[in-house]
Structures are given as structure tokens and as C-alpha cells.
Design an enzyme around this catalytic site. Structure first.
Site, PDB file in Angstrom:
ATOM      1  N   ALA A 102       1.029  -1.232   0.364  1.00 23.08           N
ATOM      2  CA  ALA A 102       0.390   0.165  -0.142  1.00 23.08           C
ATOM      3  C   ALA A 102       0.864   1.376  -0.168  1.00 23.08           C
ATOM      4  O   ALA A 102       2.101   1.385   0.401  1.00 23.08           O
ATOM      5  CB  ALA A 102      -1.357  -0.408   1.173  1.00 23.08           C
ATOM      6  N   SER A 106      -1.381  -2.596  -5.424  1.00 17.77           N
ATOM      7  CA  SER A 106      -2.084  -3.077  -4.066  1.00 17.77           C
ATOM      8  C   SER A 106      -4.105  -2.304  -4.409  1.00 17.77           C
ATOM      9  O   SER A 106      -3.445  -0.689  -5.442  1.00 17.77           O
ATOM     10  CB  SER A 106      -1.812  -2.446  -2.823  1.00 17.77           C
ATOM     11  OG  SER A 106      -3.164  -2.363  -2.250  1.00 17.77           O
ATOM     12  N   LEU A 141      -6.807  -7.802  -4.592  1.00 21.12           N
ATOM     13  CA  LEU A 141      -8.515  -6.976  -4.142  1.00 21.12           C
ATOM     14  C   LEU A 141      -8.753  -7.569  -2.565  1.00 21.12           C
ATOM     15  O   LEU A 141      -8.206  -8.343  -2.434  1.00 21.12           O
ATOM     16  CB  LEU A 141      -8.938  -7.511  -4.606  1.00 21.12           C
ATOM     17  CG  LEU A 141     -10.880  -7.979  -4.268  1.00 21.12           C
ATOM     18  CD1 LEU A 141     -11.604  -6.009  -4.963  1.00 21.12           C
ATOM     19  CD2 LEU A 141     -11.640  -8.481  -5.511  1.00 21.12           C
ATOM     20  N   TYR A 142      -9.519  -6.714  -1.745  1.00 22.83           N
ATOM     21  CA  TYR A 142      -9.831  -7.086  -1.049  1.00 22.83           C
ATOM     22  C   TYR A 142     -11.155  -7.192  -0.994  1.00 22.83           C
ATOM     23  O   TYR A 142     -11.995  -5.697  -0.821  1.00 22.83           O
ATOM     24  CB  TYR A 142      -9.778  -5.766   0.214  1.00 22.83           C
ATOM     25  CG  TYR A 142      -8.369  -5.785   1.087  1.00 22.83           C
ATOM     26  CD1 TYR A 142      -7.859  -6.596   1.660  1.00 22.83           C
ATOM     27  CD2 TYR A 142      -7.420  -4.829   0.526  1.00 22.83           C
ATOM     28  CE1 TYR A 142      -6.406  -7.194   2.191  1.00 22.83           C
ATOM     29  CE2 TYR A 142      -6.104  -4.646   0.994  1.00 22.83           C
ATOM     30  CZ  TYR A 142      -5.729  -6.131   1.981  1.00 22.83           C
ATOM     31  OH  TYR A 142      -4.449  -5.925   2.332  1.00 22.83           O
ATOM     32  N   THR A 168      -6.397 -10.960  -1.223  1.00 22.42           N
ATOM     33  CA  THR A 168      -6.016 -11.039  -0.183  1.00 22.42           C
ATOM     34  C   THR A 168      -7.314 -11.693   0.765  1.00 22.42           C
ATOM     35  O   THR A 168      -8.426 -11.259   1.574  1.00 22.42           O
ATOM     36  CB  THR A 168      -5.768 -10.092   0.463  1.00 22.42           C
ATOM     37  OG1 THR A 168      -4.476  -9.347  -0.402  1.00 22.42           O
ATOM     38  CG2 THR A 168      -5.113 -10.045   1.598  1.00 22.42           C
ATOM     39  N   LYS A 219      -4.430 -15.136  -1.559  1.00 18.55           N
ATOM     40  CA  LYS A 219      -2.970 -14.764  -1.315  1.00 18.55           C
ATOM     41  C   LYS A 219      -3.648 -15.287   0.463  1.00 18.55           C
ATOM     42  O   LYS A 219      -4.418 -14.188   0.886  1.00 18.55           O
ATOM     43  CB  LYS A 219      -2.691 -12.475  -1.482  1.00 18.55           C
ATOM     44  CG  LYS A 219      -1.786 -12.526  -0.394  1.00 18.55           C
ATOM     45  CD  LYS A 219      -1.500 -11.568  -0.723  1.00 18.55           C
ATOM     46  CE  LYS A 219      -0.122 -10.454  -0.922  1.00 18.55           C
ATOM     47  NZ  LYS A 219      -0.532 -10.060   0.622  1.00 18.55           N
ATOM     48  N   HIS A 245       1.092 -12.650   4.672  1.00 22.30           N
ATOM     49  CA  HIS A 245       1.386 -10.801   5.054  1.00 22.30           C
ATOM     50  C   HIS A 245       2.438 -10.111   5.446  1.00 22.30           C
ATOM     51  O   HIS A 245       2.892  -9.120   6.149  1.00 22.30           O
ATOM     52  CB  HIS A 245      -0.259 -10.403   4.965  1.00 22.30           C
ATOM     53  CG  HIS A 245      -1.102  -9.056   4.752  1.00 22.30           C
ATOM     54  ND1 HIS A 245      -2.515  -9.319   4.705  1.00 22.30           N
ATOM     55  CD2 HIS A 245      -0.163  -7.992   4.875  1.00 22.30           C
ATOM     56  CE1 HIS A 245      -2.800  -8.251   4.570  1.00 22.30           C
ATOM     57  NE2 HIS A 245      -1.971  -7.529   4.155  1.00 22.30           N
ATOM     58  N   ARG A 297       2.185  -9.805   8.989  1.00 22.75           N
ATOM     59  CA  ARG A 297       1.349  -8.271   9.489  1.00 22.75           C
ATOM     60  C   ARG A 297      -0.530  -8.581   9.523  1.00 22.75           C
ATOM     61  O   ARG A 297      -0.567  -7.371  10.094  1.00 22.75           O
ATOM     62  CB  ARG A 297       1.586  -7.218   8.886  1.00 22.75           C
ATOM     63  CG  ARG A 297       3.103  -6.723   8.004  1.00 22.75           C
ATOM     64  CD  ARG A 297       2.653  -6.359   6.546  1.00 22.75           C
ATOM     65  NE  ARG A 297       2.361  -4.446   6.608  1.00 22.75           N
ATOM     66  CZ  ARG A 297       2.782  -3.398   6.961  1.00 22.75           C
ATOM     67  NH1 ARG A 297       4.239  -3.963   7.925  1.00 22.75           N
ATOM     68  NH2 ARG A 297       2.423  -2.411   6.564  1.00 22.75           N
ATOM     69  N   ARG A 327      15.159 -11.960  -0.095  1.00 20.60           N
ATOM     70  CA  ARG A 327      15.922 -10.811   0.455  1.00 20.60           C
ATOM     71  C   ARG A 327      16.882 -11.502  -0.444  1.00 20.60           C
ATOM     72  O   ARG A 327      17.933 -10.369  -0.763  1.00 20.60           O
ATOM     73  CB  ARG A 327      16.204 -10.912   2.012  1.00 20.60           C
ATOM     74  CG  ARG A 327      14.987 -10.103   2.741  1.00 20.60           C
ATOM     75  CD  ARG A 327      14.081  -9.193   2.624  1.00 20.60           C
ATOM     76  NE  ARG A 327      13.485  -8.585   3.622  1.00 20.60           N
ATOM     77  CZ  ARG A 327      12.114  -8.707   2.763  1.00 20.60           C
ATOM     78  NH1 ARG A 327      11.913  -9.693   2.096  1.00 20.60           N
ATOM     79  NH2 ARG A 327      11.245  -9.091   3.888  1.00 20.60           N
ATOM     80  N   GLY A 362       7.898  -7.628  -0.903  1.00 17.71           N
ATOM     81  CA  GLY A 362       7.272  -7.025  -0.295  1.00 17.71           C
ATOM     82  C   GLY A 362       8.136  -5.251   0.363  1.00 17.71           C
ATOM     83  O   GLY A 362       8.544  -4.441  -0.882  1.00 17.71           O
TER      84      GLY A 362
HETATM   85  C1  LIG Z   1       4.057  -1.740   3.715  1.00 21.11           C
HETATM   86  C2  LIG Z   1       3.552  -2.657   3.533  1.00 21.11           C
HETATM   87  C3  LIG Z   1       2.271  -2.606   2.897  1.00 21.11           C
HETATM   88  C4  LIG Z   1       1.739  -4.023   2.214  1.00 21.11           C
HETATM   89  N1  LIG Z   1       0.301  -3.450   1.929  1.00 21.11           N
HETATM   90  C5  LIG Z   1       0.046  -4.556   1.095  1.00 21.11           C
HETATM   91  C6  LIG Z   1      -1.266  -4.672   1.238  1.00 21.11           C
HETATM   92  O1  LIG Z   1      -2.137  -3.746   0.675  1.00 21.11           O
HETATM   93  N2  LIG Z   1      -2.432  -5.878  -0.077  1.00 21.11           N
HETATM   94  C7  LIG Z   1      -1.925  -7.030   0.521  1.00 21.11           C
HETATM   95  O2  LIG Z   1      -2.470  -7.931   0.300  1.00 21.11           O
HETATM   96  N3  LIG Z   1      -0.718  -7.101   0.696  1.00 21.11           N
HETATM   97  C8  LIG Z   1       0.259  -6.285   1.517  1.00 21.11           C
HETATM   98  N4  LIG Z   1       0.975  -6.259   2.202  1.00 21.11           N
HETATM   99  C9  LIG Z   1       1.766  -7.291   2.279  1.00 21.11           C
HETATM  100  C10 LIG Z   1       2.689  -7.503   0.957  1.00 21.11           C
HETATM  101  O3  LIG Z   1       2.107  -7.676  -0.178  1.00 21.11           O
HETATM  102  C11 LIG Z   1       3.771  -9.773   1.622  1.00 21.11           C
HETATM  103  O4  LIG Z   1       2.235 -10.161   1.886  1.00 21.11           O
HETATM  104  C12 LIG Z   1       4.154  -9.159   2.269  1.00 21.11           C
HETATM  105  O5  LIG Z   1       5.228  -7.454   2.318  1.00 21.11           O
HETATM  106  C13 LIG Z   1       5.778 -10.073   1.509  1.00 21.11           C
HETATM  107  O6  LIG Z   1       6.990  -9.933   3.124  1.00 21.11           O
HETATM  108  P1  LIG Z   1       8.157  -9.230   2.594  1.00 21.11           P
HETATM  109  O7  LIG Z   1       8.109  -7.788   3.211  1.00 21.11           O
HETATM  110  O8  LIG Z   1       8.667  -9.696   3.192  1.00 21.11           O
HETATM  111  O9  LIG Z   1       9.039  -9.457   1.728  1.00 21.11           O
HETATM  112  C14 LIG Z   1       2.384  -4.684   2.317  1.00 21.11           C
HETATM  113  C15 LIG Z   1       3.341  -5.613   3.344  1.00 21.11           C
HETATM  114  C16 LIG Z   1       4.091  -3.920   3.804  1.00 21.11           C
HETATM  115  C17 LIG Z   1       5.344  -4.443   4.189  1.00 21.11           C
END
Ligand SMILES: Cc1cc2nc3c(=O)[nH]c(=O)nc-3n(C[C@H](O)[C@H](O)[C@H](O)COP(=O)(O)O)c2cc1C
Length: 381
Positions: A81, A108, A135-136, A162, A230, A254, A257, A289, A308
Site C-alpha cells: 500500500a 495494491s 483486491l480486498y 487477499t 493470497k 502478509h 502483518r 531477500r 514486499g
Molecule cells: C508496507 C506494506 C504494505 C502492504 N500492503 C499490502 C496490501 O495493500 N495488500 C496486501 O495484500 N498485502 C500487503 N502487504 C503484504 C505484502 O503483499 C507481502 O505479503 C509481504 O510484504 C511479503 O513479505 P516481505 O515484506 O517480507 O517481502 C503489505 C506489506 C507491507 C510491508
């Protein structure tokens, strides 16, 4: 920190120097104690590569075709995002870099540039790189359908739904920092004017705790695009995904997260692959990485990987140029790792190249001191 970035972690260090610490926390952070955030990267470090030799090839083929989308590298830009939070051009810079590298970008739904404009920027590069849309599913299905239409009209070639976010993950760093909203001037552009007669209206993304498999059936009925889910982590859900017509899975927690303490995605990969039994491709993200990480995931059976945070760090560090260099770096590392593994292309990556270390010596028959044990007995590790 300044100077040239030689690793993904160098991009992170450079971005940390540039960004507001609140935004650093937004990107780096995860849910609760961030146990899963750490687990994702650590899982790659625990596996070993066992290379083959003397299978020479002067060049290596890194191309993939994934659900009809062709790419020049098996590394996708996972959806993240708010790119304008870290760089003024936001997703426009990111997509130009992805297009230059021939990498699939998943825009996103929460992007700060509308998906149509992102797609236009990609097309203007003359690259044939493909754009996917994340998409959410919204509780209001009319709104969801309007979002899908936007993605289709933009020319996106797959939808990534997602499904791990019935509620928002508990990012405690954000709570502590009081970071809840985009700064003035930035907004989720895909959520503007979604219903006729809503001029200038911006919706909030709704997390939908009521989502169920019927929503996936419904989505299958409103779009012809390939649909990937996802955030499926349980093998039983992977089987259900196949039964409900998913075309692929993005195996993701995620980036740690959402629900903390779930396993690293790499650890789940064998179970998920077994559950889908080759019927649909699995893309994996979380903690990738290094080129060696890509090779490990692909050798174990993933069709591609996603990144990500590295994209956000590189964007913050150097905009389009930063993301382009990040992707080049990963491509070089991947190519170099393939060469060192005796692989002429991704098709040569097989599970026997990856090992879980066996630290405990394997007991073997005792060998009398001084005896020649080269051809018998002894521990074979
Ligand atoms: C800042 C940030 C924003 C993210 N926003 C979304 C999002 O909008 N939709 C989504 O499905 N995943 C989102 N994710 C998850 C990423 O798509 C991804 O699954 C994740 O970052 C992968 O892990 P990595 O950061 O270790 O590469 C976000 C991750 C981060 C770090």
C-alpha cells in the site's frame, strides 16, 4: 548512509536514513510481537543449498509464464500500500521499474495512484510486463464489482484476492506512533467515485470478517481473469481453494502483518504443495531477500516468489531508479546462484538441491583405529 547499495539490506539501511521513523515502522513492522516477521527471513537461512557441478551452461533462462502472464524473472512485486508515502511519484515509479525489469507487479487496492494510471505508465515503457491487481473483497459486492471492472479496464491480467484480513492486523508500532491515516493530500485512489453519482467520494477499505467461500464463487462468476488467493496457510484451505476454482495461491502470511506466530511461509510450502497436488501454481512471499532465497523456494516447488518490503525500501531510497537497481540486483544474485548450483535455468531447480541441515552425526558402525575406512562403515552425512 549513502553510496551504492549492494544488497537488499543496503536499500533498507538507506531508506531508514531518509524516511520519517513513523513510516519506517509502518513498513518494517508486523503484528504483535513480530515473531512471524522474523521467522520468514530466518526460515531461508536455515536451509542449505547442495549444488550440482559440471553441468555447464553459458547463459541461464530466468523467464517464466505464470497463469498466462509472461515475465523475465520469477520475482513478483507483491502488493504494498501507499507508495506515495515514501516517494512522490509513488506507484508510477514502481511500475516503470518493474516494466524495465520485466517483472510482474501486483498493484495494491490501497495504492496511492489509480490502477488505470499505473497501467498507463507501464504501457508507456513499451515493455510487455504484466500488471496484476490485488483486491480486498468489500462487504458491498457492487463496490467490489466496480473495483474488478477497474482492474479489467486497466488491462490487469490477474486478480490477487487477499483472504487473510478479516480484520486489520495489530501493528503495535503504528498504534504506538499514532499512525492511522495517510497524510493530507494522499488517498487510496482506487476507492474514489466507485458508485455512479459519487463525485469526489473516497471510501475506506473495509475489512470483511463475514467473508467466506461463497464470495470466491461469486467472484469467479463476475470475472474471467485468473484469480489467485493470497493468505491461505492451512492445507485444508488450499484444497478448498482448488475446489472453489482458484487459479493459483500466493502463499503469504502478509509479511507477518496479520496473525502473529503463524509459521514462516517457506516452512509451509511443502504442505501446501502437497495439498494442491500440482493442480495450481504456488507463488510464495515473505522474507525473500537474496537470490539464494529465490532458488530455495523455486527448488522446493514454488512457481515464483514475491517481495514486499524490499520494494518499499528501494522506492524510498531512489524512486524508479532505486527499484530498478533492486530488481537488477536480485536478478544478478539469482543468475549467479543458478550458475553455482549447476542450473541452466529455472527448470533445473529440483528439491534435491535443498537440504535441512542434519547437525547430529548419523551413527555408523564403529571403525577400528588405524583401519582404512574409506570404502566402508563410517557416517555418511
Ligand atoms: C508496507 C506494506 C504494505 C502492504 N500492503 C499490502 C496490501 O495493500 N495488500 C496486501 O495484500 N498485502 C500487503 N502487504 C503484504 C505484502 O503483499 C507481502 O505479503 C509481504 O510484504 C511479503 O513479505 P516481505 O515484506 O517480507 O517481502 C503489505 C506489506 C507491507 C510491508
Amino acid at each position: 548512509m549513502s553510496g551504492v547499495q549492494h544488497t537488499v539490506h543496503d536499500f533498507e539501511a538507506a531508506a531508514r536514513d531518509k524516511l520519517d521513523p513513523v513510516h519506517v515502522d509502518f513498513i518494517a513492522g508486523g503484528a504483535r510481537d513480530e515473531i512471524t516477521v522474523r521467522a520468514n527471513e530466518a526460515a531461508f537461512g536455515r536451509l542449505q543449498l547442495l549444488p550440482r557441478v559440471l553441468r555447464g551452461s553459458a547463459v541461464r533462462d530466468l523467464d517464466i509464464t505464470l497463469l498466462g502472464s509472461r515475465a523475465r524473472m520469477p520475482v513478483l512485486l507483491s502488493p504494498t500500500a501507499f507508495h506515495k508515502l515514501v516517494y512522490p511519484e509513488g506507484e508510477l515509479a514502481t511500475v516503470r521499474a518493474a516494466a524495465a525489469a520485466g517483472a510482474i507487479m501486483i498493484a495494491s487496492m490501497a495504492s496511492t495512484v489509480a490502477v488505470g494510471e499505473i497501467a498507463d505508465a507501464a504501457r508507456a515503457t513499451d515493455s510487455d510486463a504484466q500488471l496484476w491487481f490485488q483486491l480486498y473483497i468489500q462487504p458491498d459486492l457492487e463496490i467490489t464489482e466496480a473495483l474488478v471492472r477497474r482492474a479489467v479496464d486497466a488491462g490487469c491480467t490477474a486478480l490477487v484476492v487477499t483472504v487473510d484480513s478479516p480484520v486489520l492486523g495489530a501493528g503495535e508500532r503504528n498504534r504506538r506512533n499514532g499512525f492511522h491515516d495517510l497524510p493530507p493530500g494522499l488517498r487510496c485512489e482506487n476507492l474514489v467515485d466507485l458508485r455512479d453519482g459519487e463525485r469526489g467520494h473516497v471510501r475506506q477499505i473495509a475489512m470483511s470478517p463475514e467473508l467466506n467461500w461463497e464470495h470466491i464463487d461469486w467472484l469467479r462468476g463476475v470475472t474471467e481473469l485468473p484469480v489467485l488467493l493470497k493468505g491461505v496457510l492451512h492445507p485444508e484451505d488450499a484444497r478448498l481453494a482448488v475446489r472453489h476454482g482458484a487459479d493459483g495461491l500466493l502463499l503469504s502470511n502478509h509479511g507477518g502483518r496479520q496473525l502473529d506466530t503463524v509459521p514462516a511461509t517457506l516452512e509451509l510450502l511443502p504442505e501446501i504443495l502437497a495439498a494442491v497436488a500440482g493442480r495450481i501454481p504456488i507463488v510464495l512471499d515473505g522474507g525473500v531477500r537474496r537470490g539464494t532465497d529465490v532458488v530455495k523456494a523455486l527448488a522446493l516447488g514454488a512457481s515464483a516468489v514475491g517481495i514486499g518490503r524490499p520494494v518499499m525500501w528501494a522506492l524510498a531510497q531512489g524512486g524508479e531508479e532505486g527499484v530498478r537497481r533492486l530488481l537488477e540486483l536480485l536478478r544478478d544474485e539469482l543468475d549467479d546462484t543458478l550458475a553455482l548450483c549447476g542450473a541452466s535455468g529455472l527448470a533445473d531447480l529440483t528439491p534435491d538441491l535443498v537440504r535441512v541441515p542434519a547437525w547430529a552425526p548419523v551413527p555408523g558402525p564403529a571403525v577400528a583405529p588405524g583401519s582404512d575406512h574409506r570404502f566402508g562403515g563410517g557416517a555418511v552425512v
